[in-house]
Design an enzyme around this catalytic site. Structure first.
Site, mmCIF file in Angstrom:
data_model
loop_
_atom_site.group_PDB
_atom_site.id
_atom_site.type_symbol
_atom_site.label_atom_id
_atom_site.label_comp_id
_atom_site.label_asym_id
_atom_site.label_seq_id
_atom_site.Cartn_x
_atom_site.Cartn_y
_atom_site.Cartn_z
ATOM 1 N N PRO A 189 0.820 -1.204 0.000
ATOM 2 C CA PRO A 189 0.000 0.000 0.000
ATOM 3 C C PRO A 189 0.848 1.246 0.000
ATOM 4 O O PRO A 189 1.844 1.332 0.698
ATOM 5 C CB PRO A 189 -0.782 -0.100 1.309
ATOM 6 C CG PRO A 189 -0.334 -1.351 1.968
ATOM 7 C CD PRO A 189 0.930 -1.771 1.343
ATOM 8 N N GLU A 190 0.444 2.191 -0.795
ATOM 9 C CA GLU A 190 1.032 3.518 -0.732
ATOM 10 C C GLU A 190 0.047 4.414 -0.003
ATOM 11 O O GLU A 190 -0.958 3.955 0.510
ATOM 12 C CB GLU A 190 1.328 4.041 -2.149
ATOM 13 C CG GLU A 190 2.350 3.182 -2.868
ATOM 14 C CD GLU A 190 2.905 3.853 -4.115
ATOM 15 O OE1 GLU A 190 2.975 5.098 -4.136
ATOM 16 O OE2 GLU A 190 3.270 3.146 -5.054
ATOM 17 N N HIS A 198 -2.025 -16.071 7.403
ATOM 18 C CA HIS A 198 -1.391 -14.757 7.574
ATOM 19 C C HIS A 198 -2.273 -13.730 8.286
ATOM 20 O O HIS A 198 -1.991 -12.547 8.226
ATOM 21 C CB HIS A 198 -0.918 -14.179 6.230
ATOM 22 C CG HIS A 198 -0.096 -15.140 5.434
ATOM 23 N ND1 HIS A 198 1.034 -15.741 5.927
ATOM 24 C CD2 HIS A 198 -0.260 -15.631 4.185
ATOM 25 C CE1 HIS A 198 1.536 -16.544 5.013
ATOM 26 N NE2 HIS A 198 0.774 -16.504 3.951
ATOM 27 N N ARG A 209 3.866 -11.170 3.843
ATOM 28 C CA ARG A 209 5.322 -11.010 3.908
ATOM 29 C C ARG A 209 5.826 -10.561 5.272
ATOM 30 O O ARG A 209 7.026 -10.524 5.512
ATOM 31 C CB ARG A 209 5.777 -10.040 2.810
ATOM 32 C CG ARG A 209 5.548 -10.624 1.428
ATOM 33 C CD ARG A 209 5.839 -9.643 0.338
ATOM 34 N NE ARG A 209 7.269 -9.454 0.144
ATOM 35 C CZ ARG A 209 7.782 -8.675 -0.807
ATOM 36 N NH1 ARG A 209 6.973 -8.001 -1.610
ATOM 37 N NH2 ARG A 209 9.065 -8.553 -0.939
#
Length: 271
Positions: A2-3, A91, A110
């Site tokens: 995400p930005e 996750h 991640r």
DNA sequence: ATGGGCACCTGGCTGC
DNA sequence: TGCAGCCAGGTGCCCA
């Protein structure tokens, strides 16, 4: 992943479910995030009343009456509101259980994301203290960029992605803003004229606000807290369009690697 | 101070 | 079908 637009979309998506709720508990399933979650986190957080959710750069600040939770989504993190008993997926690393019977659920394949608890002013936290201005805030403009660029030989793309210069400009929107401003990504920062810095600052603001309006950019699997994708992908001019034709002039878009990140530009529109 | 490169980690896709 | 190799939205830290 995400930005800034995706983080802002996350913020506005989760805030209505959090504000005014009391945290019943923090349930951690995997502490191994970018910084391992401290053992005492659960007892610190339990019982706090949530006052609101702010964003600073790509950090989300969950303010409570006793302190602030600072969350970062890293490259692959996402937050969503779920029923407290909803089935756990791979996750799903932690849940913030609320007195509404729902929870804020953090998923991050991640594990580059993070979670911190601070008391006192969160802006003094080492992760936040040295950050540059918000691109959508009042201190950010072409003059500011130009002044900061004096003597800087780094490529302009790297320069605007540097969070000490300005926050929230990630790999997608850096390429997009440079396209809109007509500047080659490899140009040394100090070589960009004051006038073009004004165009660049405007392009950064424009690209980010347009993306926020449509819920961010979904490239692969990213979804917003309500489960819907972001629609800015349709408005990308260069990102991930190598070999495709420039929407403005028809020249094939070029791609190269700059400081280990993919860069896209139109060789004709950007000089 | 500045710039460059690496590290952290998993999953999806490509091509043999 | 299997597997190696490459790529991915971020950013703190170490080194020259």
């Amino acid at each position: 992943m995400p930005e800034l637009p995706e983080v802002e979309t996350t913020r506005s998506g989760i805030e209505p479910s959090l504000r005014g709720r009391r945290i019943v508990a923090l349930e951690v399933r995997d502490r191994r995030l970018r910084w391992p979650l401290p053992r005492r986190l659960e007892r610190r957080v339990a019982g706090q009343l949530i006052l609101g959710v702010r964003r600073r750069a790509k950090y989300l600040l969950i303010d409570t009456d006793g302190g602030t939770l600072i969350a970062h989504l890293g490259m692959s993190g996402s937050l969503r509101i779920a029923a407290a008993g909803a089935p756990i997926r791979t996750h799903d690393h932690f849940d913030l259980l609320l007195d509404s019977g729902r929870c804020l659920r953090f998923n991050d394949p991640r594990r580059f994301g993070s979670l911190h608890w601070v008391t006192g002013d969160p802006m003094s936290h080492p992760l936040l203290a040295a950050l540059g201005p918000e691109p959508l805030g009042p201190e950010f403009d072409g003059d500011y960029l130009w002044k900061r660029a004096r003597g800087r030989r780094v490529a302009i793309k790297l320069f605007i992605m540097n969070a000490q210069v300005v926050v929230g400009v990630g790999n997608i929107y850096a390429s997009e803003a440079l396209f809109r401003a007509g500047i080659r990504p490899g140009t040394q920062a100090r070589r960009v004229s004051r006038e073009r810095m004004h165009a660049l600052a405007a392009a950064i603001r424009e690209v980010l606000s347009e993306a926020i309006e449509v819920g961010g950019t979904t490239l692969r699997d990213y979804v917003n807290p309500d489960g819907t994708p972001g629609y800015f992908r349709q408005k990308l001019y260069v990102y991930e369009r190598a070999g495709e034709l420039c929407r403005r002039c028809g020249t094939p878009i070029r791609h190269y690697v700059q400081s280990q990140r993919s860069t896209y530009f139109c060789p004709s529109c950007q000089r």
